[in-house]
Write a protein that holds these residues in place. Sequence first.
Motif, short mmCIF file in Angstrom:
data_model
loop_
_atom_site.label_atom_id
_atom_site.label_comp_id
_atom_site.label_asym_id
_atom_site.label_seq_id
_atom_site.Cartn_x
_atom_site.Cartn_y
_atom_site.Cartn_z
N ASP A 28 0.88 -1.09 -0.17
CA ASP A 28 0.10 -0.07 0.01
C ASP A 28 0.75 1.23 0.14
O ASP A 28 1.96 1.16 -0.23
N GLY A 29 0.32 2.48 0.41
CA GLY A 29 0.83 3.55 0.18
C GLY A 29 2.11 3.65 1.29
O GLY A 29 3.12 4.11 1.05
N MET A 30 1.84 2.97 2.48
CA MET A 30 3.06 3.04 3.36
C MET A 30 4.28 2.43 2.98
O MET A 30 5.50 2.78 2.92
N TYR A 53 14.73 -4.45 2.64
CA TYR A 53 15.55 -4.02 1.37
C TYR A 53 15.12 -4.93 0.01
O TYR A 53 14.94 -4.58 -1.05
N MET A 54 15.20 -6.33 0.28
CA MET A 54 14.75 -7.12 -0.72
C MET A 54 13.48 -7.14 -1.19
O MET A 54 13.09 -6.98 -2.37
N ALA A 55 12.41 -6.84 -0.07
CA ALA A 55 10.97 -6.82 -0.58
C ALA A 55 11.03 -5.29 -1.29
O ALA A 55 9.85 -5.49 -2.09
N ALA A 56 11.69 -4.26 -1.25
CA ALA A 56 11.70 -3.20 -1.69
C ALA A 56 12.11 -3.07 -3.22
O ALA A 56 11.59 -2.36 -3.97
N ASP A 57 12.90 -4.13 -3.69
CA ASP A 57 13.32 -4.25 -4.80
C ASP A 57 12.49 -4.87 -5.68
O ASP A 57 12.57 -6.18 -6.16
N CYS A 58 11.31 -4.34 -6.16
CA CYS A 58 10.10 -4.71 -6.86
C CYS A 58 10.61 -5.56 -8.13
O CYS A 58 9.83 -6.19 -8.77
N GLU A 67 11.50 3.46 -10.07
CA GLU A 67 10.96 2.40 -10.99
C GLU A 67 9.98 1.48 -9.83
O GLU A 67 9.07 0.92 -9.96
N ASP A 68 11.00 1.05 -8.87
CA ASP A 68 10.47 0.39 -7.73
C ASP A 68 8.98 0.85 -6.94
O ASP A 68 8.10 0.15 -6.97
N VAL A 69 9.38 2.31 -6.76
CA VAL A 69 8.05 2.80 -6.38
C VAL A 69 6.78 2.74 -7.29
O VAL A 69 5.72 2.67 -6.75
N THR A 70 7.05 3.09 -8.57
CA THR A 70 6.20 2.93 -9.56
C THR A 70 5.50 1.74 -9.60
O THR A 70 4.31 1.61 -9.70
N LEU A 71 6.09 0.56 -9.49
CA LEU A 71 5.65 -0.69 -9.51
C LEU A 71 4.60 -0.94 -8.31
O LEU A 71 3.50 -1.53 -8.47
N LEU A 73 3.03 1.41 -6.83
CA LEU A 73 1.87 2.28 -6.93
C LEU A 73 0.87 1.46 -8.21
O LEU A 73 -0.32 1.77 -7.97
N GLN A 74 1.52 1.00 -9.17
CA GLN A 74 0.73 0.51 -9.97
C GLN A 74 0.13 -0.66 -9.54
O GLN A 74 -1.11 -0.96 -9.90
N GLY A 75 0.43 -1.42 -8.61
CA GLY A 75 -0.17 -2.62 -8.12
C GLY A 75 -1.40 -2.18 -7.12
O GLY A 75 -2.31 -2.93 -7.13
N ILE A 76 -1.12 -1.23 -6.50
CA ILE A 76 -2.09 -0.69 -5.52
C ILE A 76 -3.22 -0.14 -6.57
O ILE A 76 -4.28 -0.32 -6.28
N ALA A 77 -2.88 0.42 -7.65
CA ALA A 77 -3.96 0.99 -8.37
C ALA A 77 -4.60 -0.24 -9.28
O ALA A 77 -6.00 -0.11 -9.24
#
Length: 83
Positions: A28-30, A53-58, A67-71, A73-77
């Motif tokens: 989610d957003g958090m 750290y591993m979980a963050a490397d989407c 790009e990891d943040v975007t992935l 956010l796309q999943g949330i959407a």
Amino acid sequence: VNVLRNGEVVDAYTTVLFGDVNNDGVYDGMDAMIVNCLANGMLTREQVGEAVYMAADCNHDGSLTAEDVTLILQGIARLIELK
């Protein structure tokens, strides 16, 4: 996950759900905020630990970027669309 033999822990493993960096069972957003902080140097790998750290490397490329943040956010959407 603990591996038991005769009731005794003989090995332990950490499971990683990519995108779920705060380990609450959902992304989610958090999670996006934490990954953003990591990608921008406001948090370090040492501060959050290896599993986070591993979980963050989407995208599984070995580095944390926008790009990891975007992935995430796309999943949330996508999850919102499915509701």
